[in-house]
Design a protein around this motif. Structure first.
Motif, mmCIF file in Angstrom:
data_model
loop_
_atom_site.group_PDB
_atom_site.id
_atom_site.type_symbol
_atom_site.label_atom_id
_atom_site.label_comp_id
_atom_site.label_asym_id
_atom_site.label_seq_id
_atom_site.Cartn_x
_atom_site.Cartn_y
_atom_site.Cartn_z
ATOM 1 N N ASP A 152 -14.895 -0.448 -0.016
ATOM 2 C CA ASP A 152 -14.046 -1.443 -0.690
ATOM 3 C C ASP A 152 -14.765 -2.782 -0.838
ATOM 4 O OD1 ASP A 152 -12.246 0.614 -0.348
ATOM 5 O OD2 ASP A 152 -10.906 -0.488 0.987
ATOM 6 N N LYS A 160 0.812 -1.211 0.000
ATOM 7 C CA LYS A 160 0.000 0.000 0.000
ATOM 8 C C LYS A 160 0.839 1.252 0.000
ATOM 9 C CE LYS A 160 -4.214 -1.416 2.281
ATOM 10 N NZ LYS A 160 -4.872 -1.586 3.563
ATOM 11 N N ASN A 203 -16.040 -5.522 1.541
ATOM 12 C CA ASN A 203 -14.928 -5.776 2.457
ATOM 13 C C ASN A 203 -14.958 -4.794 3.616
ATOM 14 O OD1 ASN A 203 -12.470 -6.385 3.715
ATOM 15 N ND2 ASN A 203 -11.316 -5.115 2.299
ATOM 16 N N GLU A 204 -14.838 -3.517 3.326
ATOM 17 C CA GLU A 204 -14.816 -2.554 4.434
ATOM 18 C C GLU A 204 -15.110 -1.154 3.942
ATOM 19 O OE1 GLU A 204 -11.057 -1.699 6.204
ATOM 20 O OE2 GLU A 204 -9.976 -1.831 4.315
HETATM 21 MG MG LIG Z 1 -8.487 -2.352 3.348
#
Ligand SMILES: [Mg+2]
Ligand SMILES: Nc1ncnc2c1ncn2[C@@H]1O[C@H](COP(=O)(O)OP(=O)(O)O)[C@@H](O)[C@H]1O
Length: 358
Positions: free
Chosen positions: A299, A256, A312-313
């Motif tokens: 996400d 990331k 996902n989140e």
């Molecule tokens: Mg994430």
């Protein structure tokens, strides 16, 4: 209208301190200074608050340039900053814009502090921030609202202390291998690992317990990762949809933030129009389910084999550099980076004014 003083609040007591410096520097460079005056409020890794004075540099040709953003970005802001008591910001700013990520920053804690001081602020409120940060709580809420999420098991520190073998049996039976182990309340993939056998699962649980007392273990989804941005209070809207093409096996902290440029983002994502609309609708629904306000990035996973969509989140303060997914999704939707920042400030004021007119 008189110019409002926007306090850019950055840094913070989280593993994402450095990311916050990058996001804040980007925001400072881009924000429309004909509309807003800025005050810089830094929080160091220990949680001490500072007022950062504006710094200027004389360039060749006698030009003077404000370089505060550069000093924030490279971390040297701390040398020139003066300690303040957190509550002092009430007298320093009209509006607080937290540009910081992770625990204490994105999880409702600082938002609650702004509420107590009666300072309008940007982004989600206390409930949405706290709910989104806690992966177990967020998924419970999503399930209640019929939003698809992947299968998981909750594990607490006390479960592990009292019956470790029982925990491992339960996970093997319900999820199998590989599975994903994450602290419930972290971010930036800290403490996250993929486990492929019993020994690895035990190690992954032990690691995750260093970061939180509650852990979420998920089935492994062989997935594409798609994201969209939301802005709005009562009428949230979704931006374009983008895809993360991770460089590493999964989108971990290294991929990331550290191996810069290695993970690619693809906007708009190469998906069907139908899938795109499905994701945008689900994202708004999920945002409303947690009582989102201001903005957030939502996400998704899409299973490569079955094409099934999972939420996902939700990240209530997503990465915010000029080249981060969230601002770029809005650029794609026709809203410039500077306009996105301005919209977030407007939405913060809108919420504040409605609350105060009751
Ligand atoms: Mg994430
Ligand atoms: N259940 C899962 N199956 C497959 N990959 C996963 C799963 N959960 C997480 N990942 C991978 O790990 C990354 C980080 O997990 P995530 O839940 O997004 O945590 P964080 O809050 O740290 O971003 C994801 O972007 C994805 O690449």
């Amino acid at each position: 209208m008189e110019k409002k003083i926007i306090g850019i609040v950055f840094g913070g007591r989280s593993g994402e301190y450095e990311v916050s410096l990058l996001s804040a520097a980007s925001v400072i460079r881009a924000i429309d200074k004909t509309k807003f005056d800025l005050v810089y409020i830094g929080i160091d890794k220990e949680g001490q608050w500072y007022l950062v004075p504006k710094a200027y540099k004389q360039e060749e040709g006698g030009k003077v340039r404000e370089i505060t953003a550069d000093l924030i970005e490279d971390g040297s802001w701390l040398k020139a900053a003066a300690k303040i008591i957190p509550g002092d910001i009430k007298g320093l700013v009209d509006f607080a814009l937290p540009v910081m990520h992770g625990p204490y920053c994105e999880d409702g804690k600082i938002q609650g502090f702004f509420e107590m001081l009666d300072i309008p602020y940007g982004g989600c409120g206390v409930l949405a921030s706290a709910a989104a940060m806690d992966k177990l709580t967020a998924k419970d809420i999503f399930r209640q609202h019929g939003i698809p999420v992947c299968a998981d098991e909750a594990v607490t520190r006390s479960d592990m202390a009292s019956d470790k073998e029982g925990v491992l049996d339960r996970i093997e039976k319900s999820l199998g291998y590989p599975c994903f182990v994450k602290p419930a309340n972290m971010g930036s993939s800290v403490g996250v690992s993929k486990a492929s056998d019993r020994k690895a699962l035990e190690d992954a649980l032990t690691l995750a317990l260093e970061f939180d007392r509650r852990i979420i273990v998920e089935e492994f989804v062989n997935c594409r990762e798609l994201e969209t941005g939301i802005m709005g209070n009562d009428y949230p809207e979704a931006a374009a949809v983008g895809e993360i093409l991770p460089s590493a096996e999964f989108y971990d902290y290294e991929a990331k933030y550290l191996s810069s440029g290695a993970s690619k983002i693809c906007i708009p994502a190469d998906i069907s129009e139908e899938t795109r609309e499905q994701l945008r609708t689900l994202a708004v629904k999920a945002y409303q389910a947690i009582d989102g306000e201001g903005f957030a990035r939502v996400d998704f996973f899409i299973d490569k084999d079955t094409e099934k969509i999972y939420l996902n989140e939700i990240n209530t303060i997503p990465g915010f550099t000029k080249f981060s997914m969230f601002p770029m999704l809005w650029e794609e939707a026709g809203v410039s980076y500077a306009q996105t920042i301005e919209r977030i400030i407007e939405l913060g004021y809108e919420r504040y004014n409605i609350k105060n007119s009751r």
